[in-house]
Design a protein around this motif. Structure first.
Motif, short mmCIF file in Angstrom:
data_model
loop_
_atom_site.label_atom_id
_atom_site.label_comp_id
_atom_site.label_asym_id
_atom_site.label_seq_id
_atom_site.Cartn_x
_atom_site.Cartn_y
_atom_site.Cartn_z
N GLU A 147 80.61 38.69 70.06
CA GLU A 147 81.71 38.21 70.90
C GLU A 147 82.17 36.83 70.42
O GLU A 147 81.36 36.00 70.03
CB GLU A 147 81.26 38.11 72.37
CG GLU A 147 80.73 39.42 72.94
CD GLU A 147 81.77 40.53 72.99
OE1 GLU A 147 82.93 40.21 73.32
OE2 GLU A 147 81.43 41.68 72.70
N THR A 154 87.83 36.83 75.50
CA THR A 154 86.78 37.16 74.54
C THR A 154 87.25 38.29 73.64
O THR A 154 87.85 39.26 74.12
CB THR A 154 85.50 37.60 75.28
OG1 THR A 154 85.12 36.57 76.18
CG2 THR A 154 84.36 37.84 74.31
N VAL A 155 86.99 38.14 72.35
CA VAL A 155 87.32 39.17 71.37
C VAL A 155 86.02 39.67 70.76
O VAL A 155 85.13 38.87 70.44
CB VAL A 155 88.21 38.58 70.24
CG1 VAL A 155 88.49 39.62 69.17
CG2 VAL A 155 89.50 38.04 70.80
N THR A 156 85.88 40.98 70.62
CA THR A 156 84.73 41.53 69.91
C THR A 156 85.08 41.61 68.43
O THR A 156 86.01 42.32 68.03
CB THR A 156 84.35 42.93 70.42
OG1 THR A 156 84.02 42.84 71.81
CG2 THR A 156 83.16 43.48 69.66
N THR A 175 88.58 43.73 64.56
CA THR A 175 88.24 43.77 65.98
C THR A 175 87.55 45.09 66.26
O THR A 175 87.65 46.03 65.46
CB THR A 175 89.51 43.67 66.84
OG1 THR A 175 90.33 44.83 66.57
CG2 THR A 175 90.29 42.39 66.55
N GLU A 177 88.51 47.18 68.36
CA GLU A 177 89.60 48.17 68.48
C GLU A 177 89.98 48.74 67.12
O GLU A 177 90.22 49.94 66.98
CB GLU A 177 90.83 47.54 69.15
CG GLU A 177 90.65 47.21 70.61
CD GLU A 177 89.84 45.93 70.86
OE1 GLU A 177 89.67 45.11 69.91
OE2 GLU A 177 89.36 45.75 71.99
#
Length: 202
Positions: A147, A154-156, A175, A177
């Motif tokens: 993270e 928050t971005v994974t 990411t 995604e």
């Protein structure tokens, strides 16, 4: 064919105006496409990847690094800094040993076809865990998700060492995604190999 020529022309025009690389100019031109155009999932290809190797070198890490189409350039430095911090903080962890050995200690990242076959199965497990919300290293230790706080959220981030038969470390930052969108290519080995063909800058 006409559409492709028009796209290239618009990209070249933007390059002349801004001095951007072809990949960066292409990304901006595609983002300015009419809203009625059907939205496609970004494809990870040689043309759509953006190289950030200079950032890697500035942080005293080894190898080349590339951003997936959906990964913000503004997050590149914070993500690489966080990666370096995590690898240093987990020196006693076997699960991050391979990433640390290659990116921090400069060991060559050579793989053979046997390890590529194992990586195939482990990628499926990693994708499943990512979908379930589990973060951490893959079983092979070639991929790590973590993270990153950015813009109040928050971005994974997912980083992976792309298999290289030449031994030159190639790091791909994306990411969660991006990775989950690409999951279907695991069913097509040829597509995966094409997807993982990164530009040979050195």
């Amino acid at each position: 064919m006409t559409v492709k020529k028009d796209l290239k022309k618009r990209i070249r025009e933007r390059q002349e105006k801004t001095g951007e690389s072809y990949s960066t100019a292409r990304m901006h031109v595609l983002n300015q496409a009419p809203a009625e155009a059907p939205a496609e999932a970004p494809k990870v290809s040689q043309e759509s990847l953006r190289e950030v190797t200079l950032l890697v070198e500035a942080l005293e890490m080894k190898g080349q690094a590339f951003l997936t189409p959906g990964f913000s350039e503004a997050l590149a430095r914070p993500a690489l800094e966080r990666l370096r911090e995590l690898l240093l903080a987990t020196r006693d962890e076997p699960s991050t040993r391979w990433l640390r050995a290659v990116l921090l200690d400069g060991e060559p990242d050579a793989v053979d076809f046997g390890s590529l076959a194992r990586e195939w199965g482990e990628a499926r497990v990693f994708m499943r865990n990512l979908r379930l919300g589990l973060r951490g290293p893959s079983r092979s230790g070639r991929t790590l998700s973590f993270e990153l706080r950015a813009d109040g959220g928050t971005v994974t981030v997912v980083v992976t060492l792309v298999p290289s038969l030449k031994g030159t470390p190639k790091l791909l930052l994306g990411t969660a995604e991006d990775y989950l969108r690409a999951e279907q290519i695991l069913d097509n080995p040829l597509a995966l190999l094409q997807t993982l063909t990164l530009p040979d800058m050195r």
